[in-house]
Each structure stands twice: as C-alpha cells, then as structure tokens.
Design an enzyme around this catalytic site. Structure first.
Site, PDB file in Angstrom:
ATOM      1  N   SER A 145     -17.550 -12.313  49.263  1.00  0.00           N
ATOM      2  CA  SER A 145     -19.014 -12.777  49.782  1.00  0.00           C
ATOM      3  C   SER A 145     -19.393 -11.834  49.738  1.00  0.00           C
ATOM      4  O   SER A 145     -19.220 -11.047  49.691  1.00  0.00           O
ATOM      5  CB  SER A 145     -17.948 -12.594  51.209  1.00  0.00           C
ATOM      6  OG  SER A 145     -19.418 -12.645  51.791  1.00  0.00           O
ATOM      7  N   TYR A 158     -14.162  -8.589  58.909  1.00  0.00           N
ATOM      8  CA  TYR A 158     -15.296  -9.536  58.015  1.00  0.00           C
ATOM      9  C   TYR A 158     -14.880  -8.839  56.106  1.00  0.00           C
ATOM     10  O   TYR A 158     -14.981  -9.182  55.870  1.00  0.00           O
ATOM     11  CB  TYR A 158     -16.105 -10.613  58.362  1.00  0.00           C
ATOM     12  CG  TYR A 158     -16.056 -11.230  57.270  1.00  0.00           C
ATOM     13  CD1 TYR A 158     -15.719 -12.506  57.179  1.00  0.00           C
ATOM     14  CD2 TYR A 158     -17.294 -11.172  56.058  1.00  0.00           C
ATOM     15  CE1 TYR A 158     -15.564 -13.878  56.469  1.00  0.00           C
ATOM     16  CE2 TYR A 158     -18.209 -13.160  55.340  1.00  0.00           C
ATOM     17  CZ  TYR A 158     -17.031 -13.306  55.665  1.00  0.00           C
ATOM     18  OH  TYR A 158     -17.198 -14.436  54.841  1.00  0.00           O
TER      19      TYR A 158
END
Length: 263
Positions: A145, A158
């Site tokens: 990401s 995350y």
C-alpha cells in the site's frame, strides 16, 4: 491477449473481490491456472469464479482458508498444488483494516491485522519458496500500500503491517537474487473497489457534501491525481511482474498511487 503465462500456476489471496479478483482474472487471461482465496457468501464466491471463467474457460478452484491461521495457509498452498500443480506465482493480496487512535486501538484488532496483512504473507511465501527455487522460476507479489511507504493517523496496525510487507519483500528478494525467482511489492493508493466506494458515501453523509466533493476533498486528499486508481491498473502491474522482461525487477516497492508518495 497473448498467453504469456500458459502452463504457470498462480495463487491469489483475497481474490473473491476487488484488487485480488482483478489480478486473478488478468493472470487467467494470460494463460495461468489460478486458485482463488477469500471469504464471501456462496453467491459472491460463485460470481468471482464465473468472472475468472469468462477468460479462463473453466471455473477456478477456491480456497476458504483463514489466513490468520498459519496451518490453514500451508494447507491452502498444498490444496492449490494438488489441484493445479506447483505454485509458480503467489500474489499476497488479502488484507483487513480498522482505524482508531493508538491509545484506543483494540489489541485483538492489532493482532488480526498483523496476522492477515503481514504474517500470512510470510507463511505463504515460506511455503512456496523451496519449490520455486528448485524449479528456478517464480514470482512473489506482495500487495502492500502507499501506507507501506508513508503513515497516516489512526491506522497504526495497517501502516505497521504494510511497512513490514515492504521490508519482508526486500529480504526475500536479496535471498533469492541469484535465481530466476523474484519478489516485489505493489503499493497502491486509493483504488476504486465496491468497499472503497462505500467509504465515499459515508464521508459525504458525515460532512454534508456531495459524493464528488467527498471523493476529491476527503478520501483522495493525499492523492494528487484526485482520481481513483483503477483495479485493472494494479492488475496490469502484477501481470508485468509475472511476464517476460520483468526478471530484473526484484525487491522493489512499486507505487501506483496518483502521485501520493511523490508529494
């Protein structure tokens, strides 16, 4: 499409929807035999299998393995190899999210996000690497990401997991650098998926603005392009990393984020 991956076997985790399904479909269109993995209702899983069958000619097998359990990860690899042959391409895509400030972040949520977003990548890679090295060909693609390269508030687990994925990618790449196996990470920004589009509607309601304003001014505030990254754009990057001419790309964290990390 040229069948550049004909004879290859691919396993894509978290592939019953979104980015994973897009990658699975494109790899299948390029000739790979694909196994899907992920949760969903029977109807959703059947729809995902039909989506791949449209380009593959036959419905792919599906594993419902819970990737938070290392034993189920290993069983999924064994199941893929029994059904389709040795795994040549592993796409570690599965992931979950939860947002909260650190002091309020539930420990169970931390454990779950680290297990699925990071540890499952390790367990799956560990399981396929011996065979890839023995055959002297393989591709591991970790869907990280933009949050594997930068931070954002309220996303501690995350961000930590995705930074870990990028670091793990580099270590694997160094360890297999003198073989024809590669390991790379793709780092998308905000990608247009049904789940992400729901976030836009929620932001519009929260701030009392149109969905167009919510998309550009809130969700895509960090993405200079002010447009979604499309699923197919991410899938095309994955296909390139599996195809001819990609062997020299190893240990990279490839951004596809509308300029987010360049800003």
């Amino acid at each position: 499409m040229e069948q550049s991956l004909k004879g290859r076997t691919a396993l894509v985790t978290g592939s019953t929807s979104g980015i994973g399904l897009g990658i699975a479909r494109l790899l299948a269109a390029a000739g790979a035999k694909v196994m899907l993995n992920g949760f969903g209702s029977p109807e959703e899983i059947a729809a995902a299998r039909r989506t791949v069958a449209e380009v593959a000619g036959a419905e792919p097998p599906h594993s419902a393995a819970d990737l938070s359990d290392p034993a189920q990860v290993r069983a999924m690899i064994a199941e893929a190899e029994a059904a389709l042959g040795p795994v040549d391409i592993l796409v570690n895509n599965a992931g979950i999210q939860f947002t909260s400030r650190v002091e309020d972040f539930p420990e169970a949520k931390w454990d779950a996000i680290i297990a699925i977003n990071l540890s499952s990548n390790f367990h799956a890679s560990k399981a396929v690497l011996p065979g890839m090295q023995a055959r002297n060909w393989g591709r591991i693609i970790n869907i990280a990401s933009a949050h594997g390269l930068v931070g954002s508030p309220e996303k501690v687990a995350y961000v930590a997991a995705k930074h870990g994925v990028v670091g793990m990618t580099k270590v694997i790449a160094l360890e297999i650098a003198q073989t024809n196996v590669t390991c790379n990470a793709i780092c998308p920004g905000f990608v247009r998926t049904p789940l992400a589009e729901k976030q836009v509607a929620a932001l519009a309601e929260k701030h009392g603005v149109s969905e167009e304003v919510a998309l550009k001014d809130f969700l895509l505030a960090k993405q200079p392009s002010k447009r979604w990254v499309e699923v197919d754009e991410v899938a095309q990057m994955a296909l390139y990393l599996c195809g001819p001419g990609s062997g020299g790309v190893n240990g990279s964290a490839l951004s596809i984020d509308g300029g987010w990390v360049a800003a």
